[in-house]
Design a protein around this motif. Structure first.
Motif, PDB file in Angstrom:
ATOM      1  N   ILE A   1      56.952  69.201  86.558  1.00 24.00           N
ATOM      2  CA  ILE A   1      56.773  67.816  86.999  1.00 24.00           C
ATOM      3  C   ILE A   1      55.275  67.572  87.157  1.00 24.00           C
ATOM      4  O   ILE A   1      54.649  68.025  88.109  1.00 24.00           O
ATOM      5  N   GLU A   2      54.718  66.851  86.205  1.00 28.70           N
ATOM      6  CA  GLU A   2      53.269  66.654  86.147  1.00 28.70           C
ATOM      7  C   GLU A   2      52.794  65.667  87.215  1.00 28.70           C
ATOM      8  O   GLU A   2      51.625  65.692  87.606  1.00 28.70           O
ATOM      9  N   GLY A   3      53.668  64.793  87.666  1.00 26.99           N
ATOM     10  CA  GLY A   3      53.292  63.806  88.663  1.00 26.99           C
ATOM     11  C   GLY A   3      54.450  62.858  88.896  1.00 26.99           C
ATOM     12  O   GLY A   3      55.570  63.071  88.405  1.00 26.99           O
ATOM     13  N   VAL A   4      54.190  61.794  89.649  1.00 29.43           N
ATOM     14  CA  VAL A   4      55.226  60.826  89.994  1.00 29.43           C
ATOM     15  C   VAL A   4      54.722  59.411  89.727  1.00 29.43           C
ATOM     16  O   VAL A   4      53.669  59.014  90.241  1.00 29.43           O
ATOM     17  N   PHE A   5      55.460  58.674  88.916  1.00 23.64           N
ATOM     18  CA  PHE A   5      55.237  57.243  88.783  1.00 23.64           C
ATOM     19  C   PHE A   5      56.089  56.543  89.836  1.00 23.64           C
ATOM     20  O   PHE A   5      57.221  56.960  90.100  1.00 23.64           O
ATOM     21  N   GLY A   6      55.563  55.487  90.411  1.00 23.36           N
ATOM     22  CA  GLY A   6      56.363  54.818  91.421  1.00 23.36           C
ATOM     23  C   GLY A   6      55.972  53.384  91.672  1.00 23.36           C
ATOM     24  O   GLY A   6      54.815  52.986  91.482  1.00 23.36           O
ATOM     25  N   ILE A   7      56.961  52.604  92.067  1.00 23.34           N
ATOM     26  CA  ILE A   7      56.769  51.262  92.611  1.00 23.34           C
ATOM     27  C   ILE A   7      57.523  51.260  93.934  1.00 23.34           C
ATOM     28  O   ILE A   7      58.721  51.558  93.973  1.00 23.34           O
TER      29      ILE A   7
ATOM     30  N   LEU B   1      61.272  67.275  99.225  1.00 19.93           N
ATOM     31  CA  LEU B   1      61.482  67.040  97.795  1.00 19.93           C
ATOM     32  C   LEU B   1      60.167  67.098  97.022  1.00 19.93           C
ATOM     33  O   LEU B   1      60.068  67.785  95.998  1.00 19.93           O
ATOM     34  N   VAL B   2      59.135  66.395  97.495  1.00 19.21           N
ATOM     35  CA  VAL B   2      57.886  66.359  96.721  1.00 19.21           C
ATOM     36  C   VAL B   2      57.186  67.713  96.750  1.00 19.21           C
ATOM     37  O   VAL B   2      56.541  68.103  95.760  1.00 19.21           O
ATOM     38  N   ARG B   3      57.317  68.440  97.848  1.00 25.26           N
ATOM     39  CA  ARG B   3      56.705  69.775  97.888  1.00 25.26           C
ATOM     40  C   ARG B   3      57.431  70.743  96.962  1.00 25.26           C
ATOM     41  O   ARG B   3      56.815  71.622  96.355  1.00 25.26           O
ATOM     42  N   PHE B   4      58.733  70.576  96.835  1.00 23.70           N
ATOM     43  CA  PHE B   4      59.499  71.374  95.881  1.00 23.70           C
ATOM     44  C   PHE B   4      59.059  71.063  94.452  1.00 23.70           C
ATOM     45  O   PHE B   4      58.810  71.966  93.641  1.00 23.70           O
ATOM     46  N   LEU B   5      58.967  69.779  94.120  1.00 24.71           N
ATOM     47  CA  LEU B   5      58.604  69.395  92.756  1.00 24.71           C
ATOM     48  C   LEU B   5      57.220  69.917  92.375  1.00 24.71           C
ATOM     49  O   LEU B   5      56.976  70.250  91.213  1.00 24.71           O
ATOM     50  N   ALA B   6      56.329  70.005  93.333  1.00 28.28           N
ATOM     51  CA  ALA B   6      54.947  70.408  93.046  1.00 28.28           C
ATOM     52  C   ALA B   6      54.836  71.864  92.607  1.00 28.28           C
ATOM     53  O   ALA B   6      53.807  72.245  92.020  1.00 28.28           O
ATOM     54  N   VAL B   7      55.860  72.677  92.861  1.00 27.67           N
ATOM     55  CA  VAL B   7      55.751  74.114  92.537  1.00 27.67           C
ATOM     56  C   VAL B   7      56.735  74.525  91.452  1.00 27.67           C
ATOM     57  O   VAL B   7      56.982  75.720  91.254  1.00 27.67           O
TER      58      VAL B   7
END
Length: 626
Positions: free
Chosen positions: A31-37, A12-18
């Motif tokens: 998707i510029e980045g990920v906010f997370g808790i 998922l994160v590798r998909f979002l990065a491209v």
């Protein structure tokens, strides 16, 4: 077929990065980045995956640590708004309370048509350990979790129960995020066991992918009908909404207004569509509008809505447009909005539709008498604003004077951020815009208390070259101030103007207007003698609280000190909170408009009975616009 073995979260994160968007030949990261808790519902899945990507290259999909789940959605939404909905952030949470904390932020994003990707953890898809920590069990179905509360506030919702489902879910999510007619919050619920499950993924899933954001052109027949309606009007009025900015249509709107002599009024989201000094700029319209705009609106025979939802504040609860024969032309990329008020619907991108109308209206203009009337209304309101800005309220300054000081301090390109309470209304009608549509950022679609600081962070991340002024009242501050710590951690500079009037000033005024005597709107001790909250003021020190979160703090006792503190904050290189107390009873100039808030039909209170009489009179001029 070449494959790569990864967990669901890693894929998922590798998909979002491209993922990227393109409009008008310019490419942007989607998707510029990920906010997370992180919690048990996402730490072993998405947490591990984001760490792996960060160790590989921190710029691929930067992780940012938030302090509150609702706040990080606000930050993502503000970022998307500042980037004209072409880029956004993803937000990940654990299961349970972390996930349900997303609901308010998701509603705000969807109401405002702002793309945000939500990635809450979910309970086990395999159900091998049910009920897991923080799982809400529904005896009607084991397929329900608290994440289902996100369904009604998301434009797209999916739960990925198997690795094979991920590619289709991701493509569907990206489609909605990049569709300007259908965008909003998008939720992919990710069961925590599925996040960690490995699968052989096709390499093409991780290739650079470009999502083209179109500019749908209007049906030529609808453009013809719109042009004919405008040419038949004597007193047309444009109402510019937020989509004018998202479409980057401000220059085209100004060209149309000037060539055809049509005045422009602005919604909260549309503020800044016209420069303040333009002879055809009427400023804010509706319940929080200028008297100039509302005067012209009351006499308009044609209202041309451009990329607006026509909310109740814009239409003054359907009383603003008082001509009995008033007609509507509504330009909107969403057919749902274009069909409102039974007018001529033009379903199209705002910029492309306005370009077509400029050509159709070439050589046509409103008459000189109408333009003189517009000029007179503008001049009268300008004098009203000047008087309000220099009122000299004592002993405490008025909120309007604080706004005036900020207005004087900002430079071209600076951004003012606000959301709920009385300040958005004061800003809407009184703030002097310089013609930069990005300089005015007030969230009023959902009017969400707590948006301000988190939203300011999103604005600054989207446009680090701009100075960002966050105006927040004490009520909103007490609800969601934690992202001050996030700004400190990220090294993000904000100027936060904390206006402290010891209560809920906006609702206090509304309460009084409906005969409820400002009940429950001031911060007071409960007195034992009366049993009511009518004691002295509470000793809450919000400035000290801001300092405890890591901000530099300035305290201003009066307007002179406030102006000096603003100047020091502007020179600072980190987040600064400027605290100032204001008079909660000092009001703003009246807009001359109405807002429909029903008053009790029967009451023992004389104040309520009197308010009901006024309410029934106001209801008589409400229109169906059918």
């Amino acid at each position: 077929m070449s494959t790569r073995r990864l967990t669901v979260a890693q894929a998922l994160v590798r998909f979002l990065a491209v993922q990227h968007t393109e409009r008008d030949g310019t490419e942007h990261r989607l998707i510029e980045g990920v906010f997370g808790i992180f919690g048990h519902g996402n730490v072993a899945g998405l947490g591990e995956a984001l760490l792996g990507l960060e160790l590989q290259d921190p710029t691929l999909l930067p992780y940012r640590q938030a302090r509150n789940e609702q706040a990080m959605v606000h930050t993502a939404a503000a970022f998307a708004r500042m980037r004209d909905r072409l880029s956004t952030y993803a937000c990940t949470t654990s299961v349970g309370p972390g996930a349900t904390n997303l609901v308010t932020g998701a509603a705000l994003a969807t109401v405002n048509r702002l793309p945000v990707l939500l990635l809450p953890g979910d309970v086990f898809a395999t159900r091998t350990a049910n009920p897991v920590l923080q799982e809400l069990e529904d005896p009607r179905s084991l397929d329900v979790s608290v994440n289902d509360t996100l369904r009604p506030v998301s434009r797209y919702f999916d739960r990925v129960n198997r690795p094979e489902q991920l590619p289709a879910a991701l493509l569907a999510a990206m489609r909605v995020l990049t569709d300007p007619a259908d965008t909003g919050a998008v939720t992919l619920a990710l069961p925590q066991d599925v996040q960690a499950e490995a699968w052989d993924w096709p390499e093409e899933l991780f290739q650079h992918r470009l999502w083209h954001v179109p500019r749908p052109r209007a049906d030529l027949a609808s453009i013809g009908r719109a042009a004919a309606a405008i040419k038949n009007a004597r007193r047309p009025l444009v109402v510019a909404g937020g989509g004018v900015t998202y479409s980057q249509a401000t220059d085209t709107l100004r060209a149309l207004a000037r060539s055809a002599g049509i005045p422009v009024a602005e919604t909260q989201a549309g503020r800044g569509a016209m420069p303040e000094d333009d002879p055809l700029a009427l400023g804010a319209i509706g319940a929080t509008g200028t008297r100039a705009a509302n005067l012209i609106a009351a006499r308009a025979d044609l209202v041309i809505g451009v990329a607006t939802r026509f909310s109740d504040f814009t239409t003054a609860s359907r009383t603003a447009f008082a001509d009995p024969d008033v007609g509507f032309v509504t330009i909107n990329i969403a057919a749902f909005d274009a069909a409102k008020h039974n007018g001529v619907a033009v379903v199209a991108d705002a910029k492309s539709a306005l370009e077509d109308l400029v050509g159709e209206l070439e050589g046509w203009s409103t008459d000189a008498a109408y333009q003189t009337e517009i000029a007179d209304a503008r001049a009268e309101w300008a004098a009203t604003v000047q008087a309000a800005y220099r009122f000299g309220n004592v002993p405490l300054p008025s909120q309007i004077e604080v706004i005036a000081a900020v207005n004087d301090a900002v430079d071209v390109g600076d951004v003012v951020v606000c959301a709920a309470g009385s300040m958005p209304g004061d800003l809407h009608k009184l703030w002097r815009t310089a013609g930069d549509p990005k300089s005015y950022h007030v969230e009023y679609g959902y009017s969400c208390m707590g948006y301000e600081i988190a939203g300011g962070l999103g604005v600054k991340l989207a446009a680090p070259e701009r100075e960002v002024y966050v105006l927040v009242g004490d009520g909103s501050y007490l609800m969601l101030a934690q992202e001050i710590a996030t700004a400190v951690a990220e090294g993000v500079k904000l100027i936060v103007v904390l206006v402290d009037n010891s209560g809920y000033a906006s609702i206090g005024a509304l309460s009084e207007s409906v005969g409820a005597q400002r009940f429950g709107t001031a911060y007071r001790y409960r007195r034992a003698a009366s049993g009511r909250l009518d004691g002295g003021p509470l000793p809450v020190d919000l400035a000290a609280n801001a300092a405890s979160l890591g901000a530099d703090v300035e305290r201003a006792a009066d307007l002179e000190e406030f102006t000096a503190a603003l100047a020091r904050a502007k020179k600072a290189d980190r987040i600064t909170v400027v605290h100032v107390r204001t008079d909660p009873l000092a009001g703003a100039p009246d807009s001359g408009a109405w807002w429909d808030v029903p008053v009790a039909q029967v009451s023992e209170l004389e104040s309520t009975r009197a308010a009901r009489t006024g309410y029934e009179e106001a209801k008589k001029v409400q229109r169906p616009y059918l």
